[in-house]
Design an enzyme around this catalytic site. Sequence first.
Site, mmCIF file in Angstrom:
data_model
loop_
_atom_site.group_PDB
_atom_site.id
_atom_site.type_symbol
_atom_site.label_atom_id
_atom_site.label_comp_id
_atom_site.label_asym_id
_atom_site.label_seq_id
_atom_site.Cartn_x
_atom_site.Cartn_y
_atom_site.Cartn_z
ATOM 1 N N HIS A 1 0.867 -1.183 0.000
ATOM 2 C CA HIS A 1 0.000 0.000 0.000
ATOM 3 C C HIS A 1 0.900 1.229 0.000
ATOM 4 O O HIS A 1 1.435 1.636 1.032
ATOM 5 C CB HIS A 1 -0.899 -0.011 1.239
ATOM 6 C CG HIS A 1 -1.846 -1.163 1.263
ATOM 7 N ND1 HIS A 1 -3.129 -1.088 0.742
ATOM 8 C CD2 HIS A 1 -1.694 -2.443 1.697
ATOM 9 C CE1 HIS A 1 -3.724 -2.262 0.878
ATOM 10 N NE2 HIS A 1 -2.879 -3.097 1.457
ATOM 11 N N SER B 1 15.860 -2.020 11.595
ATOM 12 C CA SER B 1 16.814 -2.493 10.598
ATOM 13 C C SER B 1 17.685 -3.622 11.129
ATOM 14 O O SER B 1 18.312 -3.481 12.191
ATOM 15 C CB SER B 1 17.712 -1.337 10.148
ATOM 16 O OG SER B 1 18.745 -1.818 9.304
ATOM 17 N N ARG C 1 -8.045 -4.911 3.385
ATOM 18 C CA ARG C 1 -7.413 -5.791 4.370
ATOM 19 C C ARG C 1 -8.331 -6.193 5.515
ATOM 20 O O ARG C 1 -7.884 -6.683 6.537
ATOM 21 C CB ARG C 1 -6.157 -5.117 4.926
ATOM 22 C CG ARG C 1 -5.104 -4.844 3.865
ATOM 23 C CD ARG C 1 -4.614 -6.113 3.177
ATOM 24 N NE ARG C 1 -3.545 -5.806 2.210
ATOM 25 C CZ ARG C 1 -2.908 -6.716 1.487
ATOM 26 N NH1 ARG C 1 -3.231 -7.991 1.609
ATOM 27 N NH2 ARG C 1 -1.961 -6.353 0.639
#
Length: 232
Positions: free
Chosen positions: A80, A89, A186
């Site tokens: 999206h 990360s 969703r």
Amino acid sequence: MTVELVRSSARDADVLFAARVSTVGEQSLEAAETDGELAKRDRGLINYLMRDRHGSPFEHNSMTFYVQAPIFVFREFMRHRIASYNEESGRYRELQPVFYVPDANRNLVQVGKPGAYDFLPGSAEQHAVVQEAVRQQSLAAYGAYRAMLEAGVAREVARIVLPLNLYSSMYVTMNARSLMNFLSLRTKHPEATVPSFPQREIELVAEAMEAQWAGLMPATHAAFTANGRIAP
């Protein structure tokens, strides 16, 4: 799944002042001060905008959510392209051994054709197979990851063995129009004019986001549902 609303500037009044500038100019700022229960005409305007798909007034607001979920949920989420994302990360921190294992409430059997699937409960044997396989592979993958780190291998290389059921975390920021688009695809909802068939794990995230948004903008949420849950 963890979903927390960490910051917001989102009220039904934001829709009203954005919409009324087209007819009354700067006087529309009076609507920006609206608090509490909306007048009937205000709710009617929001419903009209939703029904006739005048979408831009629903963009003048912002919500930031903190989400913890398995990586495979994030990969669906980031399809999206209507939000801002910042994810933890694996290059800069050691990833923790937290893995998603489907429990006995997760339907396992897929029936139907693409675009019209139903998912049915699995047998006790199927659940046992899934849980054992996921646990074994998750532990083996994390063991390989740790072995590489201990050998001095860079985190960005070691992480490549980790599976998609590893949990990650991110901030996602979007406005109400973008959120409605996300929810229309969703969530599987009885009031939806166009049915959707989301994977259950991302639907859990979407349902939690919707509940928090509904508290911020109840009239907009009600109009979204009343008009078939189609994003304007």
